[in-house]
Design an enzyme around this catalytic site. Structure first.
Site, short mmCIF file in Angstrom:
data_model
loop_
_atom_site.label_atom_id
_atom_site.label_comp_id
_atom_site.label_asym_id
_atom_site.label_seq_id
_atom_site.Cartn_x
_atom_site.Cartn_y
_atom_site.Cartn_z
N CYS A 136 23.61 41.69 15.33
CA CYS A 136 22.48 42.29 14.58
C CYS A 136 22.47 41.93 13.12
O CYS A 136 21.54 41.67 12.63
CB CYS A 136 22.60 43.64 14.70
SG CYS A 136 21.86 44.78 16.17
N CYS A 221 20.70 43.89 25.12
CA CYS A 221 21.32 45.15 24.57
C CYS A 221 20.37 46.43 24.84
O CYS A 221 20.63 47.62 24.35
CB CYS A 221 21.55 44.83 23.17
SG CYS A 221 22.81 43.81 22.68
N CYS A 244 20.51 49.23 14.50
CA CYS A 244 20.66 47.97 14.38
C CYS A 244 21.18 47.46 12.70
O CYS A 244 21.63 46.33 12.51
CB CYS A 244 19.61 46.99 14.68
SG CYS A 244 18.01 47.29 13.93
#
Length: 248
Positions: A136, A221, A244
Site C-alpha cells: 500500500c 486483498c 491502507c
C-alpha cells in the site's frame, strides 16, 4: 433533495485561486471546521469550491459515485482523482469509466511510479501477500501525495460509520502528513443516507457492491463478506490491517 445553490458552480470554472501557505490553510481549518460540522454535504462542498477554486478536488475509490455525483451537482467540471493501483477489480475500472462518461467531472487517473511487474522485479512477486503495508505504501501513498501537490484541499468519501478508526474524522480537518485541508462532506452520513441518495439520484454503484463486496479495495486483498459480518471485514482478511494509509 433540493438542488444546491449555484454560487460555487458558477465560480468554479475558470477559477484560479492562488495557493495558500500551510499556515494559512491550517488557520482556515481552525476557524471553519466547527461552523461546518453540522452543514449538509452540498454546503460543505460548495464552501470548499468557493474557498479553494481549482485548487480543490475530490478523490474516489469508485465503490460508488455518490461523492462524484454530489460534487458535480455543486461544481460541474470538478476534478475527480482516481488512484489506479494496478490491482483493481475490472468492475472498479468499469465504474471509473462510467463516471467519466456520464458525469460532468474532470477525471484524473494516477498510478504508482512502478508498474506491478516492476514492483515484482524489485521486491518479489505478490508483495501484497507478504507485506501488505509496504505494498500500500508503494502503490497508494506516494502517487496520491504527488497527485495532490497542485491542490490545497481535497474531499474524500470517508464516513464515520465505516470503522472505529474513522469515528473522529472531522468534516473539515488538517492532514498533517500531506499539509492539506481534508474535507469529508459525507462524514456524518449513515448507510441509510448513502442508499437513499443513490436511489433518489440513480447514482452509479460498483457492481461488486451487489455481489458480497460492501467495501472494495484491490482484488488480492479483498474477499466477499458473509451476511452479518462487518462490512469492512473483507479487507485484508486474516491480518490486523484495517486502513491502507492514504487517509492518515
Amino acid at each position: 433533495m433540493s438542488a444546491p445553490t449555484t454560487m460555487a458552480a458558477r465560480s468554479f470554472r475558470g477559477s484560479h485561486t492562488t495557493g495558500r501557505s500551510e499556515a494559512e490553510l491550517e488557520e482556515l481549518v481552525s476557524h471553519v471546521g466547527a461552523e461546518l460540522e453540522l452543514a449538509p454535504a452540498e454546503v460543505i462542498i460548495e464552501w470548499a469550491v468557493a474557498t479553494f477554486g481549482n485548487r480543490f478536488c475530490i478523490t474516489s475509490s469508485m465503490g460508488d459515485a455518490v461523492l462524484a455525483h454530489l460534487a458535480s451537482r455543486v461544481a460541474p467540471g470538478v476534478d475527480v482523482v482516481f488512484l489506479d493501483t494496478g490491482y483493481h477489480f475490472a468492475e472498479t475500472i468499469g465504474t471509473r469509466d462510467a463516471v467519466e462518461a456520464t458525469l460532468p467531472v474532470n477525471l484524473r487517473t494516477v498510478s504508482a511510479e512502478q508498474s506491478v511487474a516492476e514492483q515484482d522485479a524489485a521486491y518479489g512477486k505478490d508483495l501484497f501477500a507478504r507485506d501488505p503495508d509496504l505494498c500500500c505504501a508503494l502503490r497508494k501513498v506516494p502517487p496520491l501525495r504527488s497527485a495532490l501537490e497542485s491542490y490545497d484541499a481535497w474531499a474524500t468519501g470517508l464516513r464515520r460509520q465505516e470503522t472505529h478508526d474513522r469515528i473522529i474524522a472531522p468534516v473539515i480537518g488538517w492532514d498533517e502528513q500531506k499539509q492539506k485541508v481534508k474535507v469529508s462532506p459525507l462524514a456524518r452520513w449513515s448507510d441509510d443516507d448513502v442508499e437513499r441518495y443513490i436511489a433518489e439520484h440513480n447514482v452509479l454503484v460498483n457492481p461488486l457492491q451487489h455481489d458480497g463486496y460492501p467495501s472494495i479495495g484491490c482484488w488480492p486483498c479483498t474477499r466477499r463478506v458473509a451476511p452479518g459480518e462487518d462490512k469492512r471485514s473483507g479487507r485484508w482478511a486474516g491480518t490486523t490491517k484495517t486502513e491502507c494509509g492514504i487517509n492518515g
